[in-house]
Design a protein around this motif. Structure first.
Motif, PDB file in Angstrom:
ATOM      1  N   ARG A  76      44.304  53.624  40.999  1.00 37.63           N
ATOM      2  CA  ARG A  76      43.027  53.110  40.492  1.00 37.63           C
ATOM      3  C   ARG A  76      42.111  52.769  41.658  1.00 37.63           C
ATOM      4  O   ARG A  76      42.552  52.192  42.658  1.00 37.63           O
TER       5      ARG A  76
ATOM      6  N   SER B 235      48.389  44.647  29.886  1.00 42.05           N
ATOM      7  CA  SER B 235      47.199  44.348  30.685  1.00 42.05           C
ATOM      8  C   SER B 235      47.367  43.067  31.491  1.00 42.05           C
ATOM      9  O   SER B 235      47.827  42.044  30.983  1.00 42.05           O
ATOM     10  N   GLY B 236      46.951  43.144  32.754  1.00 42.23           N
ATOM     11  CA  GLY B 236      46.992  41.941  33.601  1.00 42.23           C
ATOM     12  C   GLY B 236      46.047  40.880  33.073  1.00 42.23           C
ATOM     13  O   GLY B 236      46.372  39.690  33.069  1.00 42.23           O
ATOM     14  N   ALA B 237      44.865  41.337  32.620  1.00 41.93           N
ATOM     15  CA  ALA B 237      43.878  40.363  32.123  1.00 41.93           C
ATOM     16  C   ALA B 237      44.458  39.589  30.938  1.00 41.93           C
ATOM     17  O   ALA B 237      44.332  38.362  30.859  1.00 41.93           O
TER      18      ALA B 237
ATOM     19  N   ARG C 173      37.712  53.242  38.251  1.00 41.27           N
ATOM     20  CA  ARG C 173      37.187  52.227  37.322  1.00 41.27           C
ATOM     21  C   ARG C 173      35.676  52.174  37.491  1.00 41.27           C
ATOM     22  O   ARG C 173      35.163  51.648  38.470  1.00 41.27           O
TER      23      ARG C 173
ATOM     24  N   TRP D  94      42.470  56.811  38.178  1.00 39.89           N
ATOM     25  CA  TRP D  94      41.558  56.014  37.355  1.00 39.89           C
ATOM     26  C   TRP D  94      40.472  55.481  38.272  1.00 39.89           C
ATOM     27  O   TRP D  94      40.725  54.579  39.069  1.00 39.89           O
TER      28      TRP D  94
ATOM     29  N   ASP E 109      49.916  47.047  34.418  1.00 41.35           N
ATOM     30  CA  ASP E 109      48.902  46.707  35.421  1.00 41.35           C
ATOM     31  C   ASP E 109      49.607  46.140  36.666  1.00 41.35           C
ATOM     32  O   ASP E 109      50.223  45.072  36.602  1.00 41.35           O
TER      33      ASP E 109
ATOM     34  N   TYR F 261      49.884  49.480  26.574  1.00 40.24           N
ATOM     35  CA  TYR F 261      49.336  49.019  27.852  1.00 40.24           C
ATOM     36  C   TYR F 261      49.545  47.520  28.021  1.00 40.24           C
ATOM     37  O   TYR F 261      49.042  46.716  27.221  1.00 40.24           O
TER      38      TYR F 261
ATOM     39  N   PHE G  59      35.064  38.703  38.271  1.00 39.54           N
ATOM     40  CA  PHE G  59      34.318  38.931  37.032  1.00 39.54           C
ATOM     41  C   PHE G  59      33.541  37.658  36.731  1.00 39.54           C
ATOM     42  O   PHE G  59      33.387  37.258  35.603  1.00 39.54           O
TER      43      PHE G  59
ATOM     44  N   LYS H 220      39.138  40.306  43.398  1.00 40.20           N
ATOM     45  CA  LYS H 220      38.627  40.675  42.075  1.00 40.20           C
ATOM     46  C   LYS H 220      37.625  39.618  41.610  1.00 40.20           C
ATOM     47  O   LYS H 220      37.883  38.426  41.750  1.00 40.20           O
TER      48      LYS H 220
ATOM     49  N   ASP I  31      40.751  36.632  34.493  1.00 42.03           N
ATOM     50  CA  ASP I  31      41.561  37.581  35.265  1.00 42.03           C
ATOM     51  C   ASP I  31      40.994  37.743  36.665  1.00 42.03           C
ATOM     52  O   ASP I  31      40.021  38.449  36.876  1.00 42.03           O
TER      53      ASP I  31
ATOM     54  N   PRO J 253      41.504  47.508  26.879  1.00 41.47           N
ATOM     55  CA  PRO J 253      42.427  46.395  27.181  1.00 41.47           C
ATOM     56  C   PRO J 253      42.081  45.134  26.415  1.00 41.47           C
ATOM     57  O   PRO J 253      42.928  44.300  26.134  1.00 41.47           O
TER      58      PRO J 253
ATOM     59  N   HIS K  66      49.272  51.074  37.203  1.00 40.98           N
ATOM     60  CA  HIS K  66      48.110  51.336  38.058  1.00 40.98           C
ATOM     61  C   HIS K  66      48.060  50.345  39.195  1.00 40.98           C
ATOM     62  O   HIS K  66      48.391  49.168  39.053  1.00 40.98           O
TER      63      HIS K  66
END
Ligand code: MIC
Length: 525
Positions: free
Chosen positions: A262, A117-119, A400, A398, A187, A115, A225, A223, A132, A462, A214
């Motif tokens: 996703r 991962s974008g993060a 999430r 997916w 990603d 995988y 976080f 996005k 991310d 991830p 995805h």
């Protein structure tokens, strides 16, 4: 460029041949599910349960170059498709983790996929490192995936060369050959903008050798976080257009790469627009007359929270439920059920009829942020509505979601009633507090198995390449600082030499022998 005389019959013939090939391709086992899924769907319900390719083979053929190109990504995608369906049939799952480093990717012995991962790319590949927010340059992930894919091909070739320079008898004494060509899942975030931006991204992913990517429904820059502000999602229609753009690009390239649809609704607090009635049941409005949210300007998440409290925000259905008798609520929901999609305006009309003219205050326009976003209320039903609408355009799903078992069970079981053979994916957050969420040690031990039984055949952690490597590096770093080379030999060198980190022979990873082979072949010149 040069000019050439066109023979019109030949041009038509070549074109029709291409159209025929595309139609035949769409009937193949891997492709036919995209076409077939529509038959699960009662026509009148197509708005809810989605539509498949909205274009014909002829449309696709006219967008192709006459130079047919076959992509290695397709080989990898078909391999992944079989692997995931085998897991589905067995009720098991592929467990993988985020990886952006080709050296480490080559050592992943317990996995059958990788995988990107974008993060992780945001933390270590992008030019500007940081959290991310899907705000790194759009080709960051394709570049990382491409490097890993090229390294896989290299290791596969050096292994073959190493084996084939030996006799059959000698090969019989060697341990198993390794499969370095693990399909890559990448990603694609939200597709990075317009439909054409998404198409370019998909093109690069296919060229990079990616087997599945995805694509989510977050808005560009939506996005979060960070301060608990919550994600912003786009309308269902825009999400479907994104997926459609991805599918079209794959069709133009004739690529088998899988689309993992996703849906990020679970963590959403805002939606960009109220234009799609499919989103209306989940849009929040003020139920008391207060100043508009936008009048607060660019408010902090704490101030938005306080405004929501004062405005007593609810969905329209919740508002009706607070103003109606038991019988009226039953009648209201009964009338709603007769419609596959019901806009807020239509809900207001039905409520007026059921409540016999009793005024219900619900203002969703005043609940918009100063940049025009609407307040949104996520729920399993919202995730289901959207994911089902998206399903026919993709190959896997997916949702999430936080790892709350009741929600996961409800979502996947309901989804499988419509698409029984669907492949599902999920990701583990690096900090999810299993014990405080009521899971016992036994539950956690069996968590991945329980999810696999729901059809979640591809599960990813991830965060390993951040959390796990930070932890390992920190431990090693302190030890090495204190104990020097003696500690290195004891903790790393000796055990690594014993477990044969490259799988079948020591010190072979860099492939000195294949470099020697090039030299030997050219020695006669
Ligand atoms: C899976 C993910 O897209 C990623 O980039 O690795 C992230 C992971 C994370 O930030 O926890 C995501 O789930 O959004």
């Amino acid at each position: 460029m040069s000019l050439k005389q066109v023979d019109l019959s030949e041009e038509d013939l070549a074109f029709h041949k291409e159209v025929g090939l595309i139609n035949r391709w769409w009937q193949s086992p891997k492709q036919s599910h995209v076409q077939r899924q529509i038959f699960h769907v009662i026509k009148a319900e197509k708005h809810r349960f989605g539509v498949h390719r909205p274009y014909t083979a002829s449309d696709v053929a006219s967008l192709r170059s006459s130079l047919g190109v076959e992509y290695p990504a397709s080989v990898q995608a078909l391999k992944l498709w079989s692997l995931l369906h085998e897991h589905r049939r067995n009720g098991t799952a592929e467990m993988t983790f985020g990886m952006i480093d080709p050296v480490m990717a080559s050592q992943m012995e317990g996995q059958q996929t990788i995988y990107v991962s974008g993060a992780l790319c945001a933390f270590s590949k992008a030019d500007c490192i940081g959290q991310d927010m899907s705000d790194y340059p759009w080709d960051t992930v394709p570049k990382a995936a491409s490097t890993i894919f090229k390294s896989q091909v290299y290791h596969d070739a050096r292994q073959r060369q190493d084996r084939m320079r030996r006799s059959k008898e000698e090969r019989a004494t060697m341990s198993h050959a390794r499969d370095y060509l693990l399909p890559i899942v990448a990603d694609a975030d939200m597709g990075f903008g317009s439909q054409t931006a998404t198409m370019k991204l998909v093109k690069r992913l296919v060229e990079a050798g990616v087997a599945m990517f995805h694509l989510d429904d977050l808005s560009l820059s939506g996005k979060r976080f960070t301060d608990g502000g919550g994600h912003t999602v786009v309308s269902t229609r825009e999400y479907l257009r994104r997926l459609g753009a991805a599918r079209l690009q794959l069709d133009i390239m004739g690529a088998e790469t899988l689309i993992l649809c996703r849906c990020d609704i679970d963590g959403a607090q805002y939606i960009t627009t109220d234009i799609d009635p499919r989103d209306h049941p989940y849009i929040l409005g003020a139920t008391v007359d207060v100043e508009p949210l936008a009048s607060l300007g660019n408010a902090s998440s704490a101030r938005v929270k306080e405004w929501k409290r004062r405005a007593k925000v609810k969905t329209f259905d919740e508002t009706v439920e607070c103003n109606a008798t038991e019988e009226q609520i039953t009648e209201y929901h009964h009338l709603l059920k007769s419609k596959s999609v019901c806009s807020l305006q239509e809900r207001q009309r039905i409520a007026g009829q059921v409540l016999k003219g009793k005024e219900v205050f619900f203002d969703w326009q005043s609940a918009r942020t100063c940049d025009g976003r609407y307040l949104y209320s996520p729920s399993v039903q919202a995730i289901l509505d959207r994911s089902l609408a998206a399903a026919p355009l993709g190959d896997a799903t997916w949702a999430r979601m936080d790892l709350i078992m009741d929600k996961l069970v409800k979502f996947h079981n309901e989804f499988r009633k419509v698409y029984p053979e669907r492949l599902f994916a999920c990701g583990y957050s690096a900090t999810f507090p299993f014990p405080s969420m009521g899971y016992s040690d036994e539950d956690v031990k069996n968590f991945h198995r329980s999810l696999a039984k729901l059809g979640i055949v591809w599960q990813v952690q991830p965060g390993f390449a951040l959390q796990g490597l930070n932890y390992t590096t920190k431990k090693f770093s302190s030890m090495f600082g204190e104990e020097g080379i003696g500690g290195y030999v004891r903790d790393i060198q000796e055990p690594a030499m014993k477990v044969d980190t490259d799988g079948y022979e020591k010190m072979q990873w860099s492939g000195g022998y294949i470099t020697d082979a090039y030299g030997d072949l050219l020695a006669g010149l």
